[in-house]
Design an enzyme around this catalytic site. Sequence first.
Site, PDB file in Angstrom:
ATOM      1  N   GLU A  58       0.754  -1.350   0.123  1.00 36.20           N
ATOM      2  CA  GLU A  58       0.001   0.026  -0.114  1.00 36.20           C
ATOM      3  C   GLU A  58       0.756   1.206   0.061  1.00 36.20           C
ATOM      4  OE1 GLU A  58      -2.352  -0.275   3.386  1.00 36.20           O
ATOM      5  OE2 GLU A  58      -2.468  -2.342   3.571  1.00 36.20           O
ATOM      6  N   THR A  73      -1.813  -2.658  -3.775  1.00 31.30           N
ATOM      7  CA  THR A  73      -1.709  -3.509  -5.120  1.00 31.30           C
ATOM      8  C   THR A  73      -2.798  -4.695  -4.702  1.00 31.30           C
ATOM      9  OG1 THR A  73      -0.144  -5.163  -3.941  1.00 31.30           O
ATOM     10  CG2 THR A  73       0.853  -3.287  -5.273  1.00 31.30           C
ATOM     11  N   ASP A 105      -6.792   8.616   1.246  1.00 31.17           N
ATOM     12  CA  ASP A 105      -6.607   8.296   2.577  1.00 31.17           C
ATOM     13  C   ASP A 105      -6.651   9.534   3.350  1.00 31.17           C
ATOM     14  OD1 ASP A 105      -5.897   6.105   4.351  1.00 31.17           O
ATOM     15  OD2 ASP A 105      -3.892   6.965   4.481  1.00 31.17           O
TER      16      ASP A 105
END
EC number: 6.3.1.19
Length: 454
Positions: free
Chosen positions: A9, A66, A57
């Site tokens: 991530e 991914t 985020d």
Amino acid sequence: MDKRIFGIETEFGISYSSPDSRPLAPEEVARYLFRKVVSWGRSSNVFLTNGSRLYLDVGSHPEYATAECDDLAQLIAHDRAGELILDDLVDEAQARLAAEGFNGTVYLFKNNTDSAGNSYGSHENYLIPRRGEFSRLAEILIPFLVTRQLIAGAGKVLKTPHGATFAFSQRADHIWEGVSSATTRSRPIINTRDEPHADAEFYRRLHVIVGDSNMSETSALLKVGTVDLILRMIEAGVIMRDMRMENPIRSIREISHDLTGRALVRLANGRQLTALDIQREYLNKVTDFVATNGAHNAHVPLILDLWQRTLDAIESGDTSTIDTEVDWAIKKKLMDGYMRRHDLSLDSPRIAQLDLTYHDISRQRGIFFLLQARGQARRLVTETDVKDAVDAPPQTTRAKLRGDFVRRAQELGRDYTVDWVHLKLNDRAHQTILCKDPFRSVDERVDALLDSMG
């Protein structure tokens, strides 16, 4: 585990430069960046046809997670694909801003700190067996992860009260705990929140928070591949020396600031070792383990070779053997040459700009990609591999089921809900399909659902 599921991530830094128009806050730029995503996904949190997750985020940081990968080259290709996906969003946001009279430039950086001192992360995920004590695993891993910056750090010019210095890691000065269930507040080395995204009876997900975002493909291989090897060793019951640290948070900073690798680390048992000593202990154990049990994938010889060469380079002070393969060494060579040619010091604003531009994800602007195009940064995957991963999920994991479902639903204009383990069509009373096995890329339930969609 001979086969393991991996995922990365990445949170990206966002910036807008506007000499001729009013400035835009990162939050505003992020909204422009995600406008296309929201238009088709009705949300800034979506899963893509390649099985990955793309979302905004905390604050204004775009994040790309991914798809589940079971091979390290596959993982690197899918991590790279995230850069291309976001770079396309930058181009579209740029055009939209220009149409509205904003003539500035949008930048996305794959780094871990900004000029205001904020930090954002690169999180690694490793599927591990449920059996065994997680606390023991963390005890063995933390000394390795604290010192791993020697072989996988992205490098950073650090401003201190005593002037600028070059450090191994961008993330080291922003870590505050060894283990914790939080990710943003305390920034631990290992996150302990138990969310396996798989069958919890059999699996757990190891969530590592401490790493730097890597531009170099070989650095990324070393970062993840070494952890995979150590996990295999732990899972096989290999006994490790007790290297628990007295204060891992102090140690991670001191190690980052000492490019000789000789920063002394006090262990909980009172002994003192250097960062190099600790890394060599893990390397020797892993090398012996591989010699006895064999390499479990084709990447192991390169991982062991580059691990050895990187530690040797740090010990000798000669990084010429690794300065196309390890991020911090690539960056340091670049900066040293630039300072020499232009008679600059490390605290020059031009060096700070170089430090930042190394991480620009633009294939046209980013310095790392210019180096890569000149053969000064080693590749592991081809550009074709990366472009394929933009649209196609890994064919050997659960991501294939998710990606195929998302693609079909989008093609047919169907309303759907999807996450890491669930697939559901919202416009009919179908039962939600639960995909708890991340290794399973074929499922007759999903095949039947796709067939029924027409």
